[in-house]
Structures are given as C-alpha cells and as structure tokens.
Design a protein around this motif. Structure first.
Motif, PDB file in Angstrom:
ATOM      1  N   HIS A   1     -37.019 -27.589  16.933  1.00 23.26           N
ATOM      2  CA  HIS A   1     -36.295 -26.734  16.001  1.00 23.26           C
ATOM      3  C   HIS A   1     -34.817 -27.110  15.957  1.00 23.26           C
ATOM      4  O   HIS A   1     -34.299 -27.746  16.883  1.00 23.26           O
ATOM      5  CB  HIS A   1     -36.456 -25.262  16.414  1.00 23.26           C
ATOM      6  CG  HIS A   1     -37.883 -24.841  16.564  1.00 23.26           C
ATOM      7  ND1 HIS A   1     -38.701 -24.576  15.495  1.00 23.26           N
ATOM      8  CD2 HIS A   1     -38.655 -24.670  17.680  1.00 23.26           C
ATOM      9  CE1 HIS A   1     -39.910 -24.248  15.931  1.00 23.26           C
ATOM     10  NE2 HIS A   1     -39.903 -24.299  17.248  1.00 23.26           N
TER      11      HIS A   1
ATOM     12  N   LYS B   1     -28.264 -19.585   6.780  1.00 23.27           N
ATOM     13  CA  LYS B   1     -28.504 -20.859   7.468  1.00 23.27           C
ATOM     14  C   LYS B   1     -29.416 -20.730   8.682  1.00 23.27           C
ATOM     15  O   LYS B   1     -29.683 -21.720   9.361  1.00 23.27           O
ATOM     16  CB  LYS B   1     -27.165 -21.467   7.899  1.00 23.27           C
ATOM     17  CG  LYS B   1     -26.285 -21.889   6.730  1.00 23.27           C
ATOM     18  CD  LYS B   1     -24.975 -22.488   7.233  1.00 23.27           C
ATOM     19  CE  LYS B   1     -24.084 -22.902   6.070  1.00 23.27           C
ATOM     20  NZ  LYS B   1     -22.783 -23.468   6.541  1.00 23.27           N
ATOM     21  N   CYS B   2     -29.880 -19.524   8.989  1.00 22.63           N
ATOM     22  CA  CYS B   2     -30.756 -19.371  10.155  1.00 22.63           C
ATOM     23  C   CYS B   2     -31.944 -18.468   9.824  1.00 22.63           C
ATOM     24  O   CYS B   2     -31.856 -17.586   8.967  1.00 22.63           O
ATOM     25  CB  CYS B   2     -29.992 -18.832  11.357  1.00 22.63           C
ATOM     26  SG  CYS B   2     -29.216 -17.227  11.085  1.00 22.63           S
ATOM     27  N   ASP B   3     -33.045 -18.736  10.508  1.00 26.69           N
ATOM     28  CA  ASP B   3     -34.247 -17.922  10.363  1.00 26.69           C
ATOM     29  C   ASP B   3     -34.346 -16.881  11.480  1.00 26.69           C
ATOM     30  O   ASP B   3     -34.969 -15.834  11.316  1.00 26.69           O
ATOM     31  CB  ASP B   3     -35.502 -18.820  10.422  1.00 26.69           C
ATOM     32  CG  ASP B   3     -35.447 -19.938   9.404  1.00 26.69           C
ATOM     33  OD1 ASP B   3     -35.373 -19.633   8.204  1.00 26.69           O
ATOM     34  OD2 ASP B   3     -35.466 -21.117   9.815  1.00 26.69           O
TER      35      ASP B   3
ATOM     36  N   THR C   1     -28.473 -24.043  16.651  1.00 23.91           N
ATOM     37  CA  THR C   1     -27.022 -23.842  16.631  1.00 23.91           C
ATOM     38  C   THR C   1     -26.688 -22.882  17.764  1.00 23.91           C
ATOM     39  O   THR C   1     -27.184 -21.751  17.797  1.00 23.91           O
ATOM     40  CB  THR C   1     -26.558 -23.242  15.297  1.00 23.91           C
ATOM     41  OG1 THR C   1     -26.877 -24.147  14.229  1.00 23.91           O
ATOM     42  CG2 THR C   1     -25.055 -22.981  15.318  1.00 23.91           C
TER      43      THR C   1
ATOM     44  N   ASN D   1     -34.712 -22.839  11.857  1.00 26.81           N
ATOM     45  CA  ASN D   1     -33.294 -22.841  12.224  1.00 26.81           C
ATOM     46  C   ASN D   1     -33.001 -21.625  13.096  1.00 26.81           C
ATOM     47  O   ASN D   1     -33.179 -20.483  12.663  1.00 26.81           O
ATOM     48  CB  ASN D   1     -32.427 -22.802  10.962  1.00 26.81           C
ATOM     49  CG  ASN D   1     -32.605 -24.050  10.114  1.00 26.81           C
ATOM     50  OD1 ASN D   1     -32.570 -25.156  10.625  1.00 26.81           O
ATOM     51  ND2 ASN D   1     -32.812 -23.866   8.813  1.00 26.81           N
ATOM     52  N   ILE D   2     -32.549 -21.885  14.311  1.00 23.79           N
ATOM     53  CA  ILE D   2     -32.324 -20.822  15.279  1.00 23.79           C
ATOM     54  C   ILE D   2     -30.848 -20.775  15.663  1.00 23.79           C
ATOM     55  O   ILE D   2     -30.270 -21.796  16.042  1.00 23.79           O
ATOM     56  CB  ILE D   2     -33.172 -21.034  16.545  1.00 23.79           C
ATOM     57  CG1 ILE D   2     -34.657 -21.130  16.192  1.00 23.79           C
ATOM     58  CG2 ILE D   2     -32.930 -19.910  17.545  1.00 23.79           C
ATOM     59  CD1 ILE D   2     -35.543 -21.462  17.380  1.00 23.79           C
ATOM     60  N   LEU D   3     -30.258 -19.597  15.549  1.00 23.16           N
ATOM     61  CA  LEU D   3     -28.891 -19.367  16.016  1.00 23.16           C
ATOM     62  C   LEU D   3     -28.978 -18.652  17.356  1.00 23.16           C
ATOM     63  O   LEU D   3     -29.521 -17.559  17.458  1.00 23.16           O
ATOM     64  CB  LEU D   3     -28.119 -18.501  15.005  1.00 23.16           C
ATOM     65  CG  LEU D   3     -26.729 -18.015  15.444  1.00 23.16           C
ATOM     66  CD1 LEU D   3     -25.790 -19.188  15.691  1.00 23.16           C
ATOM     67  CD2 LEU D   3     -26.142 -17.055  14.406  1.00 23.16           C
TER      68      LEU D   3
ATOM     69  N   VAL E   1     -32.017 -15.158  14.962  1.00 26.24           N
ATOM     70  CA  VAL E   1     -30.821 -15.051  15.793  1.00 26.24           C
ATOM     71  C   VAL E   1     -31.263 -14.516  17.148  1.00 26.24           C
ATOM     72  O   VAL E   1     -31.904 -13.462  17.226  1.00 26.24           O
ATOM     73  CB  VAL E   1     -29.771 -14.097  15.187  1.00 26.24           C
ATOM     74  CG1 VAL E   1     -28.512 -14.097  16.053  1.00 26.24           C
ATOM     75  CG2 VAL E   1     -29.434 -14.489  13.762  1.00 26.24           C
TER      76      VAL E   1
END
Length: 409
Positions: free
Chosen positions: A34, A115-117, A37, A2-4, A119
């Motif tokens: 992936h 929620k992200c791994d 977001t 999960n990438i922001l 940023v």
C-alpha cells in the motif's frame, strides 16, 4: 490503498520504545502492498540520519517539530489552570502537550483533498488530529496501545499512583475523554482482550479488534544455550513510569531476599534513558544499570531468567514477548503477562506468574534450581511466539482492518 498514518512519536529506529516498535513494524508491513504517508514529530534527539532511514520505509514522510516541552514542576495555580482546561476541553494535558497546529492544518488539508482511503492513529494520543466528520468520507482507525482510563484505574487500585489525589480527580475525566474520542473512529484496535472489554463499556456497538504486538524473530533469536547461574534481567525504556515502578519494586522488595538465598545473584536493568530513581539503584549490591545497549538480545541470552514485575499499565508488553522469543524463562506479574495464555488447564506452561514478593522468591528459586523447568519454559514460550506473536501476523490482521474485514479475535 492510500493510508495516512499519524504518529506523534518518531518510530525510528524501532528500538526507541514500545509505542515506536509497534508503529514501525505495522507501517513496514503495510508498505509492502500500500501507499503509506506517515506524519510524525521530531524530538530533539532524532537525528537527520534517522529521518533519512525512516523515509526509506514509506512513500511519503512528513516531519513536524514536536511542540516545546511544558514545565512539569508547576505551581498550584498552574495545576488548577491545567485541570480547568481538561474540564473544559475534555482532553488531557498529556495529549494537548503534543498537539501541533501546523500538523493539524496539514492533516485537515490532506484528508479534504481525498488523497487517502484510511487514516490511522498510531497510539490514542494522536486522536486529537481526527475531526468527527472525517469518518463520513474516509475510514478512521485508532490503534490504542493501552487504555488511559484503565491504566489510571489500575494505578489507584494497586497503590502505584504517583499522585493519588490528582488521579482520583482525573479518573472520571479520563473515562469521559476515552468514551468521546472512541466515538470518532470507524474502527478501534487494541492489543489485549482486557483493553477490548474496557473500551467496549463505552460503546457496545463499536468495531473493536484485538491485534497483539509481535516480535522480530531475527533480532531476537532463541539463545543457543542455558547460561545457568543466578543472573536476572529486566528490559525496557527506563524513563517509562511503569518500568521505573517495576524495577524499584523488584530491587527493593524482592532482590535483597533472593540474594540472602543466592548471594551471587545479579540484576541487570537494561534500557535507554534511565531516570534518576533507576540510576540510584545502580549503587545497590548486584544491580547493574546499563542505559541504552546495542542489542537487548545479547543481555537476554546471558541471563538466567527475565523478570517482568509490572504493577501497573494495561496492554501487551513487548519486553515479555521479546524475552520469550529469545528463549529466556520469564517470571511476570498479571500486568506483565497480560494478553498471553501462559498457564492454566490445557495450556503448556510458558511463564511463571508472581505478584507478591514471596511469589517472586518462590518462582525465581525454582528456576535457579531446576534446569529442566528453565528448558520447558524456553521451548514452550518460543513456540508460542513463533505461531502467535510475529509482526507478520500482526501486520496481516491490521491490513485486514484497513481493508474493511472483520477479525474474529
């Protein structure tokens, strides 16, 4: 994973500018494998259709309104206040002007929720949203498109500064700013070895990877034939200060001398949002200011050669890569060719280098007169782009950094 991804510039369509092109193509690649977001800001010219188009490219799109523009022509008192704010906060006004409290709150809550791994800040201006404590529980990356300190230093050294006194005052502050924000990140990504050297001065142990820009080879196919003639082109967003300086320098100090030798020489300035200084050039002999066009590639294909007479600005230049991909011979400055291996011992000649007016005149005259040289540059440069500078290559390397791999670049 999960990438922001944070981008205060709206990266769609990817023809908006250099920053947007890089951001869009990296998120496009990452979204294949992936969950992405993307948090971005909407400027006044962003349409609902463009938001819908970008939404199709990511798993979640969050859009905030960009804060109202600050008045640029301010009085002495206001300028002193802005300098005082810079001194106290350590953050340049150009970064604070884009800062959104609503966006900060959203980012804080999202990161705290787990929620992200990863940023990523797409351009250093987004670093303001990263809390120092973030990197204790999530990977934080900053994608530095160009060093702000290095750019200011270069402008002072080359005499291209808009306000020399202001920039001399700002220079140590920008050094402090860049050193401080870099310390917040797990990983730093830059576009050229020169920027890596610049940022490495601030932290010798920092994880810094060089990932150049790429080109969409479908959008920039190699030209089917050499049009010959004496037609020169420059491409780029024409509200960008470095681009404005480039075309003014070339139009005033180089082109008239070229036209004395080749009277039918024309110069197309192709790019969106031309500033008043650029529009004024359209009244000069042989100069055509187009504004935004449907296809940069078409103008490139119709041109004999492309000039990239940048006198300031660090980082790799999309305009140079795109011209090379289209098979257009390039005459560029050291800044315009930064990050590219185009000449020298054991290197195929891929572009002609020029920094002074006489050097431009010599290089352009050679290309006008020698079709075999134009062909040589066209083939060599296109081959370099295909093997080293595609968005697939850049995206793969960026993904490896997100996953925790070290790049030997």
């Amino acid at each position: 994973m999960n990438i922001l991804m944070l981008s205060s510039t709206f990266p769609y369509p990817p023809t908006r500018g250099g920053t947007q092109v890089r951001t869009f193509n990296l998120l496009k690649y990452l979204s294949q494998n992936h969950h992405i977001t993307l948090v971005t800001q909407r400027e006044s010219d962003v349409t609902d259709a463009e938001i819908a188009g970008l939404r199709e490219c990511v798993n979640q799109l969050v859009v905030f309104d960009r804060p109202p523009e600050q008045v640029t022509s301010v009085g002495t008192l206001k300028k002193i206040q802005r300098l005082g704010t810079f001194l106290v906060t350590g953050t340049p006004p150009s970064v604070l002007n884009r800062y959104s409290i609503e966006m900060q709150t959203w980012v804080d809550n999202f990161v705290k929720s787990g929620k992200c791994d990863v940023v990523t800040c797409e351009h250093s201006v987004n670093e303001i949203y990263i809390r120092p404590e973030f990197k204790t529980h999530v990977k934080t990356m900053v994608n530095v498109h160009s060093s702000v300190y290095g750019t200011c230093l270069n402008q002072l050294a080359t005499g291209t500064s808009e306000n020399r006194l202001r920039d001399k005052i700002n220079l140590p502050l920008l050094r402090r700013y860049e050193r401080n924000y870099c310390s917040k990140f797990s990983n730093i990504v830059v576009t050229t070895p020169e920027d890596k050297v610049q940022l490495k001065q601030f932290n010798q142990t920092a994880e810094i990877a060089v990932i150049p820009n790429g080109v969409d080879l479908v959008s920039f196919p190699i030209r089917p034939q050499d049009p010959r003639g004496h037609r020169i082109v420059f491409i780029g967003a024409m509200d960008n200060l470095a681009n404005i300086d480039s075309v003014c320098f070339f139009s005033n100090q180089v082109l008239p001398k070229i036209q004395k030798i080749y009277p039918d020489t024309t110069f197309d300035i192709v790019g969106s949002r031309p500033a008043s200084e650029v529009l004024a050039l359209g009244g000069k002999n042989g100069i055509n200011v187009t504004g935004r066009v449907p296809s940069m590639a078409e103008y490139l294909h119709q041109s004999t050669l492309c000039v990239v007479p940048m006198r300031t600005g660090f980082g790799i230049k999309n305009k140079t890569l795109e011209a090379m991909a289209a098979g257009i011979p390039v005459v560029g400055s050291d800044r315009g060719l930064e990050g590219l291996d185009v000449d020298g011992l054991n290197t195929p000649l891929r572009a002609l280098r020029a920094n002074q007016p006489a050097e431009y005149i010599d290089a352009i005259s050679r290309l006008f007169e020698q079709p075999e040289l134009r062909y040589k540059l066209s083939v060599n440069a296109r081959q370099m782009i295909e093997t080293q500078f595609t968005w697939e290559i850049a995206g793969h390397h960026y993904e490896q950094i997100c996953l925790g791999s070290k790049l030997l670049l």
